[in-house]
Design a protein around this motif. Structure first.
Motif, mmCIF file in Angstrom:
data_model
loop_
_atom_site.group_PDB
_atom_site.id
_atom_site.type_symbol
_atom_site.label_atom_id
_atom_site.label_comp_id
_atom_site.label_asym_id
_atom_site.label_seq_id
_atom_site.Cartn_x
_atom_site.Cartn_y
_atom_site.Cartn_z
ATOM 1 N N ASP A 50 13.865 -4.503 13.602
ATOM 2 C CA ASP A 50 12.896 -4.061 14.600
ATOM 3 C C ASP A 50 11.947 -5.215 14.891
ATOM 4 O OD1 ASP A 50 10.929 -2.905 16.158
ATOM 5 O OD2 ASP A 50 10.682 -1.120 14.919
ATOM 6 N N PRO A 51 12.006 -5.803 16.112
ATOM 7 C CA PRO A 51 11.150 -6.956 16.420
ATOM 8 C C PRO A 51 9.663 -6.627 16.430
ATOM 9 C CG PRO A 51 12.275 -6.150 18.396
ATOM 10 C CD PRO A 51 12.876 -5.434 17.230
ATOM 11 N N ARG A 52 9.306 -5.339 16.519
ATOM 12 C CA ARG A 52 7.894 -4.959 16.516
ATOM 13 C C ARG A 52 7.303 -4.971 15.105
ATOM 14 N NH1 ARG A 52 7.206 0.587 19.313
ATOM 15 N NH2 ARG A 52 5.010 0.006 19.024
ATOM 16 N N VAL A 53 8.163 -5.021 14.105
ATOM 17 C CA VAL A 53 7.694 -5.086 12.721
ATOM 18 C C VAL A 53 7.485 -6.546 12.354
ATOM 19 C CG1 VAL A 53 8.213 -4.552 10.307
ATOM 20 C CG2 VAL A 53 8.936 -2.974 12.112
ATOM 21 N N GLN A 54 6.290 -6.888 11.900
ATOM 22 C CA GLN A 54 6.008 -8.273 11.558
ATOM 23 C C GLN A 54 6.519 -8.601 10.158
ATOM 24 O OE1 GLN A 54 2.045 -9.574 12.414
ATOM 25 N NE2 GLN A 54 1.984 -8.595 14.411
ATOM 26 N N ALA A 55 6.562 -9.894 9.851
ATOM 27 C CA ALA A 55 7.131 -10.336 8.570
ATOM 28 C C ALA A 55 6.445 -9.655 7.391
ATOM 29 C CB ALA A 55 7.012 -11.852 8.447
ATOM 30 N N ARG A 56 5.117 -9.634 7.381
ATOM 31 C CA ARG A 56 4.345 -8.860 6.407
ATOM 32 C C ARG A 56 3.418 -7.968 7.222
ATOM 33 N NH1 ARG A 56 0.890 -10.782 3.148
ATOM 34 N NH2 ARG A 56 1.388 -9.683 1.211
ATOM 35 N N HIS A 57 3.835 -6.717 7.358
ATOM 36 C CA HIS A 57 3.165 -5.839 8.319
ATOM 37 C C HIS A 57 2.051 -5.009 7.687
ATOM 38 C CE1 HIS A 57 3.675 -3.945 12.397
ATOM 39 N NE2 HIS A 57 2.808 -3.110 11.833
ATOM 40 N N ALA A 58 2.274 -4.542 6.466
ATOM 41 C CA ALA A 58 1.291 -3.687 5.803
ATOM 42 C C ALA A 58 1.443 -3.819 4.301
ATOM 43 C CB ALA A 58 1.458 -2.229 6.241
ATOM 44 N N ILE A 59 0.460 -3.308 3.581
ATOM 45 C CA ILE A 59 0.493 -3.371 2.117
ATOM 46 C C ILE A 59 -0.016 -2.041 1.568
ATOM 47 C CG2 ILE A 59 -1.800 -4.420 1.993
ATOM 48 C CD1 ILE A 59 -0.837 -5.972 -0.447
ATOM 49 N N ILE A 60 0.663 -1.534 0.555
ATOM 50 C CA ILE A 60 0.241 -0.310 -0.131
ATOM 51 C C ILE A 60 -0.210 -0.691 -1.531
ATOM 52 C CG2 ILE A 60 0.995 1.904 -1.084
ATOM 53 C CD1 ILE A 60 2.879 2.197 1.261
ATOM 54 N N THR A 61 -1.396 -0.226 -1.922
ATOM 55 C CA THR A 61 -1.925 -0.538 -3.244
ATOM 56 C C THR A 61 -2.200 0.753 -4.002
ATOM 57 O OG1 THR A 61 -4.181 -0.637 -2.371
ATOM 58 C CG2 THR A 61 -2.964 -2.716 -2.509
ATOM 59 N N ARG A 62 -2.099 0.659 -5.324
ATOM 60 C CA ARG A 62 -2.372 1.811 -6.186
ATOM 61 C C ARG A 62 -3.459 1.460 -7.183
ATOM 62 N NH1 ARG A 62 1.884 1.847 -9.548
ATOM 63 N NH2 ARG A 62 0.649 1.160 -11.319
ATOM 64 N N GLN A 63 -4.442 2.339 -7.300
ATOM 65 C CA GLN A 63 -5.465 2.237 -8.340
ATOM 66 C C GLN A 63 -5.528 3.587 -9.037
ATOM 67 O OE1 GLN A 63 -9.144 0.922 -6.570
ATOM 68 N NE2 GLN A 63 -8.493 -1.203 -6.517
ATOM 69 N N GLY A 64 -4.948 3.641 -10.230
ATOM 70 C CA GLY A 64 -4.859 4.915 -10.934
ATOM 71 C C GLY A 64 -3.956 5.863 -10.177
ATOM 72 N N ASP A 65 -4.501 7.033 -9.805
ATOM 73 C CA ASP A 65 -3.737 8.022 -9.055
ATOM 74 C C ASP A 65 -3.989 7.939 -7.558
ATOM 75 O OD1 ASP A 65 -2.544 9.180 -11.317
ATOM 76 O OD2 ASP A 65 -4.354 10.354 -11.724
ATOM 77 N N HIS A 66 -4.723 6.936 -7.114
ATOM 78 C CA HIS A 66 -5.096 6.837 -5.709
ATOM 79 C C HIS A 66 -4.310 5.713 -5.025
ATOM 80 C CE1 HIS A 66 -8.367 9.657 -6.378
ATOM 81 N NE2 HIS A 66 -8.660 8.972 -7.473
ATOM 82 N N TRP A 67 -3.800 6.022 -3.824
ATOM 83 C CA TRP A 67 -2.989 5.081 -3.052
ATOM 84 C C TRP A 67 -3.673 4.784 -1.729
ATOM 85 C CZ3 TRP A 67 1.841 3.360 -4.904
ATOM 86 C CH2 TRP A 67 2.277 3.978 -6.081
ATOM 87 N N GLU A 68 -3.518 3.558 -1.264
ATOM 88 C CA GLU A 68 -4.141 3.153 -0.003
ATOM 89 C C GLU A 68 -3.198 2.219 0.731
ATOM 90 O OE1 GLU A 68 -8.574 1.969 0.936
ATOM 91 O OE2 GLU A 68 -7.485 0.180 0.294
ATOM 92 N N ILE A 69 -3.159 2.344 2.050
ATOM 93 C CA ILE A 69 -2.367 1.449 2.879
ATOM 94 C C ILE A 69 -3.304 0.625 3.754
ATOM 95 C CG2 ILE A 69 -2.035 3.226 4.669
ATOM 96 C CD1 ILE A 69 0.712 1.892 5.238
ATOM 97 N N LYS A 70 -3.013 -0.659 3.895
ATOM 98 C CA LYS A 70 -3.803 -1.562 4.730
ATOM 99 C C LYS A 70 -2.887 -2.234 5.748
ATOM 100 C CE LYS A 70 -7.167 -2.674 1.096
ATOM 101 N NZ LYS A 70 -7.779 -3.754 0.293
#
Length: 425
Positions: A246-266
């Protein structure tokens, strides 16, 4: 429970184990040709047998690790995974096979094993099953180590032990049923590899806490286990979640991080963005069932039931408050603050400007699509507070009236686009 199991992944791992057993049979058969359990072997025959078995286990482990990509194509990633798995599993396999042979021999000696003795076949099965269970356990540990995941070391050990036990239990009956020939040993080692691949995959699937499912896009139907504290998503092959084609998806498009039981996407994309539940975000917490859109890909985020309960979050737009550097207000002083629509409290700077918007460099980060990257700021001035719009696209409002700049008083309602607040101060 069954919906969380990635059957496609199990299939690839089982077939990889089977293929590893089939290929690994070749050096084992060459080393064992012309030898039997009753013969005294030379030191070189023993070394050849040890190395050939280690090669077989390394082939099984390497292919199981490469199967994580769920593709039969030979790519740089699958090649890298296979080589890393092969080397680590061979290094672990040499001592594992040696000590498994010691266990195997000790059990036969303890049982007074002999070709024509009563119960000889039972003792042979027992020795083989325990010996291969021990080796399978070590192979599973090696697969976890080679996959650079400490969590998978324990999971691999359990899966490897179960698979090795099952393969060892079946090997001698298969060998006996086939007359003990070359073809029966091939079948036995294939069953061993299949059992180990299936068992390791099943343990990993049954114990995973979080995963992404691809609901739409080129890889529809795929799942990605989220096992590391940081997971990158994008078009580049080195991403843990590779969204290819998919050309609309960049090489590094997003990142998901976990801290304990909590998840976040950037969001990391400069041009194309990332949406969560239809809202464009810079960053946002993730809850079970959230829908993520990147390019033409639609992914759903899933947590196992227990993890989902611990990671619950209040409803409404997600906001992040950046702690301010000023000292706390003196005891008894009323601290100026905002309350959002979900009842969360955000103190305001009493000696400068509190910046608000969707970008991560704001003091209050609002992950709502109607909020501009740098939307507004609240400035402490002349003993009070003033709200200033920063040329936002959807406007800044005080008590329903759009303003460019306005003094705010206790109880006033403020809206950044569709994101509501109440001012107290």
């Amino acid at each position: 429970m069954s919906e969380s199991i990635d059957r496609r992944q199990l299939f690839f791992m089982a077939i990889a184990g089977l293929a590893g057993g089939a290929i690994g049979w070749i050096p084992v058969e060459l080393a064992a040709s012309g030898h039997s359990l009753t013969q005294v072997q030379s030191i070189w025959s023993q070394i050849a047998g040890l190395v050939s078995m280690a090669l077989m286990w390394a082939m099984i482990g390497g292919l199981i690790l490469a199967s994580e990509s769920q593709t039969i194509a030979i790519t740089p990633r699958t090649t890298r995974d296979f080589l890393r798995g092969f080397i680590v599993c061979f290094a672990v396999g040499l001592p594992a096979v040696y000590y498994a042979n010691v266990v195997f021999t000790d059990i036969l000696i303890a049982g007074g094993w002999g070709v024509n003795r009563p119960g000889a076949f039972g003792w042979l099965m027992l020795a083989r099953t325990i010996g291969w269970a021990v080796t399978g356990l070590m192979l599973g540990v090696a697969v976890g180590l080679a996959g650079l995941s400490l969590r998978n070391v324990v999971k691999g050990a359990v899966g490897g032990w179960v698979g090795g036990f099952a393969g060892g239990l079946l090997f001698d009956p298969i060998n006996l049923g086939g007359g003990g020939g070359t073809s029966s040993r091939l079948i036995g080692l294939c069953v061993l590899g299949l059992a180990i691949g299936l068992a390791i995959g099943l343990v990993q699937e049954l114990t995973k806490n979080a995963w992404l499912a691809v609901d739409a896009g080129r890889l529809s139907g795929r799942q990605f286990r989220l096992e590391r504290p940081t997971i990158t998503l994008g078009r580049a092959e080195e991403n843990a979640v590779g969204l290819f084609g998919d050309p609309r998806v960049q090489a590094r498009h997003a990142i998901i991080t976990r801290q304990g039981d909590h998840w976040e996407i950037k969001n990391l994309a400069v041009q194309a963005g990332t949406t969560v539940n239809g809202k464009l975000i810079e960053s946002a917490p993730l809850a079970d069932g959230d829908s993520i859109k990147i390019g033409d890909y639609v992914l759903s985020f899933h947590l196992r039931q227990g993890a989902a309960a611990r990671a619950g979050r209040p409803d409404g737009p997600a906001f992040i408050h950046r702690p301010r550097p000023e000292s706390a207000a003196p005891p008894g002083a009323r601290e100026a603050h905002l309350i959002d629509g979900a009842g969360r409290r955000y103190p305001l700077r009493d000696g400068g400007a509190t910046r608000m918007g969707r970008a991560l460099d704001n003091d209050i980060v609002a992950s709502d699509a109607s909020v501009s990257r740098h939307h507004a700021q609240i400035v402490a001035i002349n003993g009070g507070f003033e709200l200033r719009d920063m040329q936002s696209q959807n406007g800044t409002y005080v008590s329903g009236r759009r303003v460019a700049q306005a003094r705010i008083n206790d109880g006033d309602t403020i809206a950044l686009g569709d994101a509501p607040f109440t001012f107290h101060g």
